[in-house]
Design a protein around this motif. Structure first.
Motif, short mmCIF file in Angstrom:
data_model
loop_
_atom_site.label_atom_id
_atom_site.label_comp_id
_atom_site.label_asym_id
_atom_site.label_seq_id
_atom_site.Cartn_x
_atom_site.Cartn_y
_atom_site.Cartn_z
N GLY A 86 -27.74 -83.48 14.84
CA GLY A 86 -26.88 -82.64 13.69
C GLY A 86 -27.42 -82.25 12.45
O GLY A 86 -28.44 -82.97 12.16
N HIS A 87 -26.93 -81.27 11.87
CA HIS A 87 -27.33 -80.94 10.51
C HIS A 87 -26.05 -81.22 9.45
O HIS A 87 -25.44 -80.05 9.27
CB HIS A 87 -27.90 -79.43 10.41
CG HIS A 87 -29.03 -79.25 11.20
ND1 HIS A 87 -30.59 -79.65 11.09
CD2 HIS A 87 -28.80 -78.75 12.84
CE1 HIS A 87 -31.21 -79.27 12.00
NE2 HIS A 87 -30.33 -78.68 12.86
N PHE A 88 -25.81 -82.09 9.22
CA PHE A 88 -24.80 -82.45 8.41
C PHE A 88 -24.52 -82.02 7.08
O PHE A 88 -23.60 -82.02 6.50
CB PHE A 88 -24.38 -83.87 8.57
CG PHE A 88 -23.92 -84.28 10.05
CD1 PHE A 88 -22.55 -84.11 10.55
CD2 PHE A 88 -24.95 -84.91 10.87
CE1 PHE A 88 -22.32 -84.48 12.01
CE2 PHE A 88 -24.40 -85.29 12.24
CZ PHE A 88 -23.05 -84.94 12.82
N ASP A 89 -25.77 -81.51 6.57
CA ASP A 89 -25.71 -80.71 5.45
C ASP A 89 -25.20 -79.42 5.26
O ASP A 89 -25.05 -78.78 4.38
CB ASP A 89 -27.26 -80.72 4.77
CG ASP A 89 -27.96 -79.81 5.80
OD1 ASP A 89 -27.77 -79.69 6.93
OD2 ASP A 89 -28.94 -78.99 5.11
N ARG A 90 -24.55 -79.17 6.51
CA ARG A 90 -23.83 -77.71 6.68
C ARG A 90 -22.88 -77.78 7.22
O ARG A 90 -22.32 -76.66 8.23
CB ARG A 90 -24.91 -76.63 7.16
CG ARG A 90 -25.43 -76.88 8.55
CD ARG A 90 -26.50 -76.39 8.95
NE ARG A 90 -27.78 -76.84 7.94
CZ ARG A 90 -29.08 -76.39 8.11
NH1 ARG A 90 -29.40 -75.45 8.76
NH2 ARG A 90 -30.03 -77.01 7.31
N PHE A 91 -22.14 -78.92 7.47
CA PHE A 91 -20.98 -79.12 8.55
C PHE A 91 -19.72 -80.00 7.68
O PHE A 91 -20.10 -80.95 6.85
CB PHE A 91 -21.28 -80.00 9.50
CG PHE A 91 -20.17 -80.48 10.35
CD1 PHE A 91 -19.66 -79.51 11.39
CD2 PHE A 91 -19.61 -81.65 10.63
CE1 PHE A 91 -18.78 -79.56 12.19
CE2 PHE A 91 -18.61 -81.99 11.56
CZ PHE A 91 -18.03 -80.93 12.28
N ILE A 92 -18.64 -79.81 7.74
CA ILE A 92 -17.57 -80.32 7.53
C ILE A 92 -16.48 -80.57 8.47
O ILE A 92 -16.31 -79.78 9.13
CB ILE A 92 -16.51 -79.66 6.26
CG1 ILE A 92 -17.68 -79.25 5.00
CG2 ILE A 92 -15.45 -80.45 5.71
CD1 ILE A 92 -17.24 -78.54 4.03
N ALA A 93 -16.22 -81.95 8.83
CA ALA A 93 -15.61 -82.38 10.01
C ALA A 93 -13.91 -82.07 9.63
O ALA A 93 -13.41 -81.42 8.54
CB ALA A 93 -15.68 -83.76 10.05
N PHE A 94 -13.12 -82.39 10.49
CA PHE A 94 -11.48 -82.10 10.39
C PHE A 94 -10.97 -83.63 10.76
O PHE A 94 -11.81 -84.40 11.26
CB PHE A 94 -11.00 -81.29 11.38
CG PHE A 94 -11.11 -81.40 12.81
CD1 PHE A 94 -10.03 -81.62 13.27
CD2 PHE A 94 -12.00 -81.07 13.41
CE1 PHE A 94 -9.82 -81.77 14.79
CE2 PHE A 94 -12.10 -81.24 14.68
CZ PHE A 94 -10.81 -81.42 15.47
N GLY A 95 -9.72 -83.86 10.17
CA GLY A 95 -9.25 -85.04 10.44
C GLY A 95 -8.46 -85.23 11.57
O GLY A 95 -7.94 -84.13 12.31
N PRO A 96 -8.01 -86.26 12.28
CA PRO A 96 -8.37 -87.55 11.64
C PRO A 96 -9.84 -87.81 11.67
O PRO A 96 -10.62 -87.18 12.64
CB PRO A 96 -7.81 -88.57 12.52
CG PRO A 96 -7.49 -87.89 13.58
CD PRO A 96 -7.52 -86.59 13.57
N PRO A 97 -10.43 -88.66 10.68
CA PRO A 97 -11.99 -88.64 10.62
C PRO A 97 -12.63 -89.45 11.94
O PRO A 97 -13.96 -89.38 11.81
CB PRO A 97 -12.28 -89.34 9.32
CG PRO A 97 -10.99 -90.01 9.10
CD PRO A 97 -9.71 -89.23 9.85
N ILE A 98 -11.95 -89.95 12.77
CA ILE A 98 -12.45 -90.54 13.90
C ILE A 98 -12.72 -89.64 14.90
O ILE A 98 -13.39 -89.95 15.89
CB ILE A 98 -11.59 -91.55 14.45
CG1 ILE A 98 -10.29 -90.81 15.12
CG2 ILE A 98 -11.13 -92.73 13.61
CD1 ILE A 98 -9.31 -91.71 15.78
N VAL A 99 -12.75 -88.26 14.70
CA VAL A 99 -12.86 -87.17 15.63
C VAL A 99 -14.40 -86.55 14.95
O VAL A 99 -14.36 -85.88 14.05
CB VAL A 99 -11.79 -86.06 15.70
CG1 VAL A 99 -12.17 -85.03 16.83
CG2 VAL A 99 -10.68 -86.84 16.23
#
Length: 125
Positions: free
Chosen positions: A111-124
């Protein structure tokens, strides 16, 4: 799904029905080409992904505007700290780091986590 495959390394087909049912989905385009996506709902924001890190600024502004227009009083983003563009954008706009912080570990890079924002709950992811 194609943007998510490019940014995260895989598509989360099982999550899409829930996201489309509970959140507004946005596909962001520039000159007719997709540059990213974002989800908004009164239960939370995200996921957000952009093909280029700098495109996150406009995406985040739109999602912040949607939250404000809908009267959402508290907005949370699950931002990986490696995502410097989103971190700078949000901190400049008065957002703050809030605990608890989560740690993600993997036995292989992806992955390229410099261009990603997850969603909660943060375990997903």
């Amino acid at each position: 799904a194609e943007i998510e495959k490019t940014v995260v390394g895989f598509a989360r087909y099982d999550d899409y029905p829930w996201l489309f049912e509970h959140r507004e989905a946005y596909l962001y385009r520039r000159r007719g080409r997709a540059i990213g996506f974002g989800f908004f709902g009164d239960t939370g924001l995200g996921p957000v992904a952009a093909l280029k890190p700098d495109d996150q600024n406009d995406i985040l502004l739109h999602l912040e505007d949607r939250a404000h227009a809908c009267g959402v009083e508290e907005v949370n983003f699950q931002v990986p700290t490696i995502n410097a563009v989103a971190m700078r954008h949000l901190l400049r706009r008065g957002f703050r780091l809030d605990g608890p912080l989560n740690m993600f570990m993997s036995n292989r890079p992806f992955g390229h986590f410099d261009r990603f924002i997850a969603f909660g709950p943060p375990i997903v992811l």
